[in-house]
Design an enzyme around this catalytic site. Structure first.
Site, PDB file in Angstrom:
ATOM      1  N   HIS A  19     -55.692 -17.463 -47.039  1.00  0.00           N
ATOM      2  CA  HIS A  19     -56.321 -16.150 -47.248  1.00  0.00           C
ATOM      3  C   HIS A  19     -55.260 -15.084 -47.521  1.00  0.00           C
ATOM      4  O   HIS A  19     -55.412 -14.255 -48.428  1.00  0.00           O
ATOM      5  CB  HIS A  19     -57.125 -15.726 -46.013  1.00  0.00           C
ATOM      6  CG  HIS A  19     -58.292 -16.589 -45.695  1.00  0.00           C
ATOM      7  ND1 HIS A  19     -58.475 -17.154 -44.455  1.00  0.00           N
ATOM      8  CD2 HIS A  19     -59.355 -16.976 -46.452  1.00  0.00           C
ATOM      9  CE1 HIS A  19     -59.601 -17.853 -44.456  1.00  0.00           C
ATOM     10  NE2 HIS A  19     -60.152 -17.762 -45.654  1.00  0.00           N
ATOM     11  N   LYS A  43     -74.900 -17.974 -39.924  1.00  0.00           N
ATOM     12  CA  LYS A  43     -73.699 -18.784 -39.762  1.00  0.00           C
ATOM     13  C   LYS A  43     -73.224 -18.709 -38.316  1.00  0.00           C
ATOM     14  O   LYS A  43     -73.291 -17.654 -37.689  1.00  0.00           O
ATOM     15  CB  LYS A  43     -72.624 -18.246 -40.721  1.00  0.00           C
ATOM     16  CG  LYS A  43     -71.524 -19.204 -41.025  1.00  0.00           C
ATOM     17  CD  LYS A  43     -70.685 -18.675 -42.183  1.00  0.00           C
ATOM     18  CE  LYS A  43     -69.487 -19.564 -42.403  1.00  0.00           C
ATOM     19  NZ  LYS A  43     -68.612 -19.075 -43.450  1.00  0.00           N
ATOM     20  N   ARG A  92     -60.233 -23.437 -53.868  1.00  0.00           N
ATOM     21  CA  ARG A  92     -59.314 -24.505 -53.472  1.00  0.00           C
ATOM     22  C   ARG A  92     -59.522 -25.752 -54.315  1.00  0.00           C
ATOM     23  O   ARG A  92     -58.581 -26.469 -54.616  1.00  0.00           O
ATOM     24  CB  ARG A  92     -59.523 -24.872 -51.999  1.00  0.00           C
ATOM     25  CG  ARG A  92     -59.119 -23.786 -51.047  1.00  0.00           C
ATOM     26  CD  ARG A  92     -59.593 -24.114 -49.668  1.00  0.00           C
ATOM     27  NE  ARG A  92     -61.066 -24.162 -49.694  1.00  0.00           N
ATOM     28  CZ  ARG A  92     -61.843 -24.223 -48.644  1.00  0.00           C
ATOM     29  NH1 ARG A  92     -61.320 -24.283 -47.450  1.00  0.00           N
ATOM     30  NH2 ARG A  92     -63.156 -24.243 -48.760  1.00  0.00           N
ATOM     31  N   SER A 130     -60.530 -23.018 -42.814  1.00  0.00           N
ATOM     32  CA  SER A 130     -60.653 -22.533 -41.440  1.00  0.00           C
ATOM     33  C   SER A 130     -61.286 -23.603 -40.552  1.00  0.00           C
ATOM     34  O   SER A 130     -60.882 -23.778 -39.399  1.00  0.00           O
ATOM     35  CB  SER A 130     -61.485 -21.250 -41.402  1.00  0.00           C
ATOM     36  OG  SER A 130     -60.815 -20.208 -42.081  1.00  0.00           O
TER      37      SER A 130
END
Length: 162
Positions: A19, A43, A92, A130
């Site tokens: 990040h 979430k 990514r 993460s």
């Protein structure tokens, strides 16, 4: 706020060096970068919104022209309210692209003036997430290659106190 500002939203649960790399590369291209810690009620987060904001602010404190804020709700409403017309998204892998393309199309339909910039993750960070970091940390694994000392300490406090 203005045409030369951009926003980089994310849950940052926790913030990683990946990040931070996207932030550093983005700020070279814009006057101000709003790093928006989002809170999605659907979430489940390890860290509270306040904890995530604290970690993001700490990790980005030495980067000029970065503003850390939070928002819950529709991202385009935040962008319109702030008059931010540029959105940064990090990618990514190809799997990220499919999801991000769907989101980009939806956001563009809701906010036609929005320009969306996809930045490929630096190869040093293209494989980290993460979620992966949280899993490694939960087994007391070494995550120092991927997160700051501050975040590493917060992970240990949260995951190993049980």
């Amino acid at each position: 706020m203005g045409i030369r500002d951009a926003a980089y939203p994310g849950s940052f649960d926790p913030i990683t060096f990946g990040h931070v790399n996207i932030v550093k590369r983005s700020i070279e291209r814009f006057d101000n970068l709003y790093v928006v810690v989002v809170n999605n009620p659907n979430k489940k987060y390890l860290f509270s919104l306040q904890e995530r904001i604290e970690m993001v602010k700490k990790d980005l404190e030495d980067i000029p022209n970065v503003i850390v804020e939070s928002f819950d709700g529709l991202l385009v409403n935040y962008l319109k309210e702030k008059k931010i017309y540029n959105l940064i998204r990090g990618l990514r892998a190809v799997s990220d692209y499919e999801y991000e393309l769907q989101m980009a199309n939806a956001n563009h339909m809701l906010f036609p003036q929005l320009e969306i910039f996809f930045l490929m993750a630096d190869t040093d960070f293209s494989y980290i997430s993460s979620s992966m970091i949280k899993e490694i940390a939960s087994y007391n694994g070494d995550v120092s290659k991927w997160v700051s000392k501050f975040v590493e300490l917060k992970l240990k406090e949260k995951l190993l106190k049980k």
